[in-house]
Design a protein around this motif. Structure first.
Motif, PDB file in Angstrom:
ATOM      1  N   ASP A   5      49.337  40.300  44.118  1.00  0.00           N
ATOM      2  CA  ASP A   5      49.785  39.002  43.297  1.00  0.00           C
ATOM      3  C   ASP A   5      48.576  38.300  42.867  1.00  0.00           C
ATOM      4  O   ASP A   5      48.675  37.787  41.420  1.00  0.00           O
ATOM      5  N   ALA A   6      47.505  38.286  43.494  1.00  0.00           N
ATOM      6  CA  ALA A   6      46.292  37.843  42.915  1.00  0.00           C
ATOM      7  C   ALA A   6      45.544  38.384  41.690  1.00  0.00           C
ATOM      8  O   ALA A   6      45.429  37.905  40.771  1.00  0.00           O
ATOM      9  N   MET A   7      45.485  39.826  41.910  1.00  0.00           N
ATOM     10  CA  MET A   7      45.148  40.772  40.933  1.00  0.00           C
ATOM     11  C   MET A   7      45.766  40.428  39.656  1.00  0.00           C
ATOM     12  O   MET A   7      45.172  40.527  38.493  1.00  0.00           O
ATOM     13  N   GLN A   8      47.104  40.627  39.851  1.00  0.00           N
ATOM     14  CA  GLN A   8      48.137  40.354  38.747  1.00  0.00           C
ATOM     15  C   GLN A   8      47.746  39.175  37.863  1.00  0.00           C
ATOM     16  O   GLN A   8      47.952  39.039  36.561  1.00  0.00           O
ATOM     17  N   LEU A  30      44.183  47.805  41.848  1.00  0.00           N
ATOM     18  CA  LEU A  30      44.002  47.926  40.407  1.00  0.00           C
ATOM     19  C   LEU A  30      44.656  49.028  39.945  1.00  0.00           C
ATOM     20  O   LEU A  30      45.539  48.828  38.818  1.00  0.00           O
ATOM     21  N   PHE A  31      44.221  50.155  40.384  1.00  0.00           N
ATOM     22  CA  PHE A  31      44.755  51.322  39.754  1.00  0.00           C
ATOM     23  C   PHE A  31      46.375  51.575  39.907  1.00  0.00           C
ATOM     24  O   PHE A  31      47.011  51.951  39.132  1.00  0.00           O
ATOM     25  N   VAL A  66      35.669  41.166  33.713  1.00  0.00           N
ATOM     26  CA  VAL A  66      35.937  40.693  35.097  1.00  0.00           C
ATOM     27  C   VAL A  66      35.736  41.599  36.039  1.00  0.00           C
ATOM     28  O   VAL A  66      35.765  43.041  36.032  1.00  0.00           O
ATOM     29  N   ALA A  67      34.900  40.990  36.977  1.00  0.00           N
ATOM     30  CA  ALA A  67      34.476  41.887  38.203  1.00  0.00           C
ATOM     31  C   ALA A  67      35.451  41.531  39.403  1.00  0.00           C
ATOM     32  O   ALA A  67      35.546  40.313  39.751  1.00  0.00           O
ATOM     33  N   PHE A  68      36.183  42.561  39.937  1.00  0.00           N
ATOM     34  CA  PHE A  68      36.853  42.400  41.270  1.00  0.00           C
ATOM     35  C   PHE A  68      36.126  43.011  42.292  1.00  0.00           C
ATOM     36  O   PHE A  68      35.902  43.719  42.573  1.00  0.00           O
ATOM     37  N   ASP A  69      35.899  41.843  43.085  1.00  0.00           N
ATOM     38  CA  ASP A  69      34.802  42.027  44.108  1.00  0.00           C
ATOM     39  C   ASP A  69      35.488  41.918  45.370  1.00  0.00           C
ATOM     40  O   ASP A  69      36.812  40.847  45.464  1.00  0.00           O
ATOM     41  N   GLY A  70      35.190  42.286  46.527  1.00  0.00           N
ATOM     42  CA  GLY A  70      35.627  42.002  47.879  1.00  0.00           C
ATOM     43  C   GLY A  70      34.838  40.903  48.525  1.00  0.00           C
ATOM     44  O   GLY A  70      33.793  40.925  48.036  1.00  0.00           O
ATOM     45  N   ASP A  71      35.189  40.219  49.415  1.00  0.00           N
ATOM     46  CA  ASP A  71      34.335  39.371  50.228  1.00  0.00           C
ATOM     47  C   ASP A  71      33.139  40.169  51.016  1.00  0.00           C
ATOM     48  O   ASP A  71      32.038  39.648  50.714  1.00  0.00           O
ATOM     49  N   LEU A  97      38.084  38.565  45.921  1.00  0.00           N
ATOM     50  CA  LEU A  97      39.195  38.870  46.726  1.00  0.00           C
ATOM     51  C   LEU A  97      38.938  38.653  48.272  1.00  0.00           C
ATOM     52  O   LEU A  97      38.414  39.614  48.879  1.00  0.00           O
ATOM     53  N   ASP A  98      39.114  37.550  49.168  1.00  0.00           N
ATOM     54  CA  ASP A  98      38.957  37.209  50.395  1.00  0.00           C
ATOM     55  C   ASP A  98      39.819  37.336  51.075  1.00  0.00           C
ATOM     56  O   ASP A  98      40.573  36.492  51.433  1.00  0.00           O
TER      57      ASP A  98
END
Length: 182
Positions: A5-8, A30-31, A66-71, A97-98
Motif C-alpha cells: 500500500d505504501a509503495m502503491q 515493486l516487481f 525515486v529510491a525505495f530503501d529499507g530501514d 520503508l520502515d
C-alpha cells in the motif's frame, strides 16, 4: 500500513518516475506491484539504492527519481545522505520503508533513529514527511526539491511475491534503453 500500500501510494504520486529499489523483498514487492522498464531492481546490493538513485537524478535532471530503501539498508549506508544533500538534486525522492526489521534476512532488528524525518531535515533534505497511511502521500505538499519520506510499515503477514525474472544484465540493458529514450 502494508508495504504494498505504501509503495502503491508512491507509484500513484510519481507515475512517470524512474525507480531504484533496494535488494530483497522491496525489489520483489515493486516487481510484483508494477514491473516496468522504469524500475531498476538492485539484486544483492544492500545500502545502494540511494547512491544509485542520486546518480540517476544528477544525470537525468528532467525526470523524477525515486529510491525505495529499507530501514536497514538506509542505515547500512547512512553516509550517502551527506552526498545527497551536498548535491541537492531537485528531482530525487528518497522513500525509506520502515518495518523495523531486516525482513529479507530473517527479521533481525536494525539500529534505529528516534525520528528519521528530523534526521533528514537536519542533514539538508528540503522536504521530509512521515507516512503512516497511504492517503498521507496524496496530501503531502506538492513541491519540488529533494524529498525524504519515512513510511512506517507493518510487519509482513502476507506471502512474498514471485522473484524478479530478469537477470542483472537484462535489468541493466532494459533500464538503460528506457532511460536513454526519455
Amino acid at each position: 500500513m502494508k508495504m504494498a500500500d505504501a509503495m502503491q501510494a508512491v507509484l500513484d504520486r510519481y507515475p512517470d518516475a524512474l525507480y531504484v529499489s533496494t535488494c530483497g523483498y522491496i525489489s520483489r514487492d515493486l516487481f510484483n506491484l508494477k514491473d516496468s522498464s522504469n524500475n531498476f531492481y538492485l539484486l544483492g546490493s544492500m545500502g545502494m539504492a540511494a547512491p544509485v538513485a542520486l546518480g540517476l537524478a544528477l544525470t537525468h535532471p528532467d525526470k523524477t527519481v525515486v529510491a525505495f530503501d529499507g530501514d536497514g539498508s538506509f542505515l547500512m549506508n547512512l553516509g550517502v545522505i551527506a552526498m545527497i544533500t551536498s548535491e541537492r538534486p531537485q528531482n530525487l525522492v528518497h522513500v525509506v520503508l520502515d518495518n523495523r526489521s531486516y525482513e529479507s534476512t530473517g527479521g533481525q532488528k536494525p539500529a534505529r533513529f528516534e525520528n528519521m524525518v528530523q534526521v533528514a531535515l537536519a542533514a539538508g533534505y528540503q522536504h521530509a514527511y512521515q507516512m503512516e497511511q497511504p492517503s498521507e502521500m496524496e496530501s503531502a505538499e506538492q513541491s519540488n526539491g529533494l524529498t525524504f519520506v519515512h513510511a512506517l510499515i507493518d510487519p509482513r503477514t502476507e506471502k512474498i511475491g514471485k522473484r524478479i525474472e530478469w537477470t542483472p544484465q537484462q535489468l541493466v540493458a532494459r533500464f538503460r534503453l528506457n532511460s536513454e529514450r526519455g
